[in-house]
Structure formats: structure tokens, C-alpha cells
Design a protein around this motif. Structure first.
Motif, PDB file in Angstrom:
ATOM      1  N   LYS A 100       0.841  -1.203   0.000  1.00 40.72           N
ATOM      2  CA  LYS A 100       0.000   0.000   0.000  1.00 40.72           C
ATOM      3  C   LYS A 100       0.871   1.246   0.000  1.00 40.72           C
ATOM      4  N   GLU A 103       2.455   1.814  -3.366  1.00 42.04           N
ATOM      5  CA  GLU A 103       1.457   2.338  -4.296  1.00 42.04           C
ATOM      6  C   GLU A 103       1.273   3.838  -4.087  1.00 42.04           C
ATOM      7  N   LEU A 104       1.189   4.248  -2.816  1.00 39.63           N
ATOM      8  CA  LEU A 104       1.034   5.672  -2.489  1.00 39.63           C
ATOM      9  C   LEU A 104       2.260   6.466  -2.923  1.00 39.63           C
ATOM     10  N   GLN A 105       3.443   5.909  -2.672  1.00 38.10           N
ATOM     11  CA  GLN A 105       4.677   6.594  -3.047  1.00 38.10           C
ATOM     12  C   GLN A 105       4.746   6.798  -4.552  1.00 38.10           C
ATOM     13  N   ARG A 107       2.200   6.882  -6.672  1.00 37.46           N
ATOM     14  CA  ARG A 107       1.165   7.856  -7.076  1.00 37.46           C
ATOM     15  C   ARG A 107       1.643   9.284  -6.756  1.00 37.46           C
ATOM     16  N   ALA A 108       2.223   9.467  -5.566  1.00 36.41           N
ATOM     17  CA  ALA A 108       2.728  10.792  -5.181  1.00 36.41           C
ATOM     18  C   ALA A 108       3.813  11.250  -6.147  1.00 36.41           C
TER      19      ALA A 108
END
Length: 130
Positions: A100, A103-105, A107-108
Motif C-alpha cells: 500500500k 502504491e502511495l509513493q 502515485r505521489a
């Protein structure tokens, strides 16, 4: 689970260098019946895990969806891949949390790249109008 990291070819130094953080890699795993058991977007390095109920040969496909690779590396990409097999190799809660986060990294990073691109375009337009 599997771990991988990528290196891009650098024309100047004529060697492989650690990848840029914005590089996107897609990991797809198919079971012996050709059924997709994992299809996910990761960054220039990542850890992926999948569960298969079918014994036999699995197909793991990693490919870059990044235009950066073509620009920087003349298309040359080295992938270091480490795969562990067996039930006792997994700490699922930890892996899920890391997935997770990855994935966030990613997207950022993609959003930051877009902002940077917009700023460049705005500066370019200002210069042209001025």
C-alpha cells in the motif's frame, strides 16, 4: 514473494545506474493455466507477492510503462529479481502494508512529476508572451 530492483543504462558513463524514482514497472504473474494471479503497478524497485492454488510453472512478466526509460537509457533496463517460494516465507500483514505504501509513493511521485511538467509549461508560456 519476489523482490526486484532496476537499473537504467547511462550513455555518458556507459554503465548501469540506479533507476530514477519515477520509473514505473508493471508486474504480471500468470499461473500454469494462463490465469492472471497478479497484475500491479510498482515503482523502480518493489516487492510483490501472490498466492496460487495451481501447482506448476508460473510466468512472471515485468515491463516498464515509462517513457523516461526510452529517453534516458536508449531502452536499456537491467532488472535484478529475487524470488522466494514456500508458505513460511511470507509475513502477509507486513507485505500488504508495504504494498500500500509503495502504491502511495508511486502515485505521489507521478503527481509531483505532473506538477513539475505544468510549471515548466507555464514558465515556457510566460517567456514566450513576455
Amino acid at each position: 514473494p519476489g523482490n526486484y530492483r532496476t537499473q537504467l543504462w547511462d550513455k555518458q558513463s556507459e554503465s548501469f545506474l540506479p533507476s530514477t524514482p519515477g520509473l514505473g514497472m508493471h508486474v504480471e504473474v500468470k499461473d500454469p493455466d494462463g490465469k492472471v494471479v497478479l497484475s500491479r503497478q510498482y515503482g523502480s524497485e518493489g516487492r510483490f507477492t501472490f498466492t496460487s492454488h495451481t501447482p506448476g510453472e508460473h510466468q512472471i512478466c515485468l515491463h516498464s510503462n515509462s517513457t523516461r526509460m526510452a529517453l534516458f537509457a536508449g531502452g536499456k533496463l537491467r532488472v535484478h529479481l529475487d524470488i522466494q517460494v514456500g508458505e513460511h516465507t511470507n509475513n502477509y500483514p507486513e507485505i500488504a502494508a508495504n504494498d500500500k505504501l509503495t502504491e502511495l509513493q508511486l502515485r505521489a511521485r507521478q503527481l509531483l512529476d505532473q506538477v513539475e511538467q505544468i510549471q515548466k509549461e507555464q514558465n515556457y508560456q510566460r517567456v514566450r508572451k513576455g
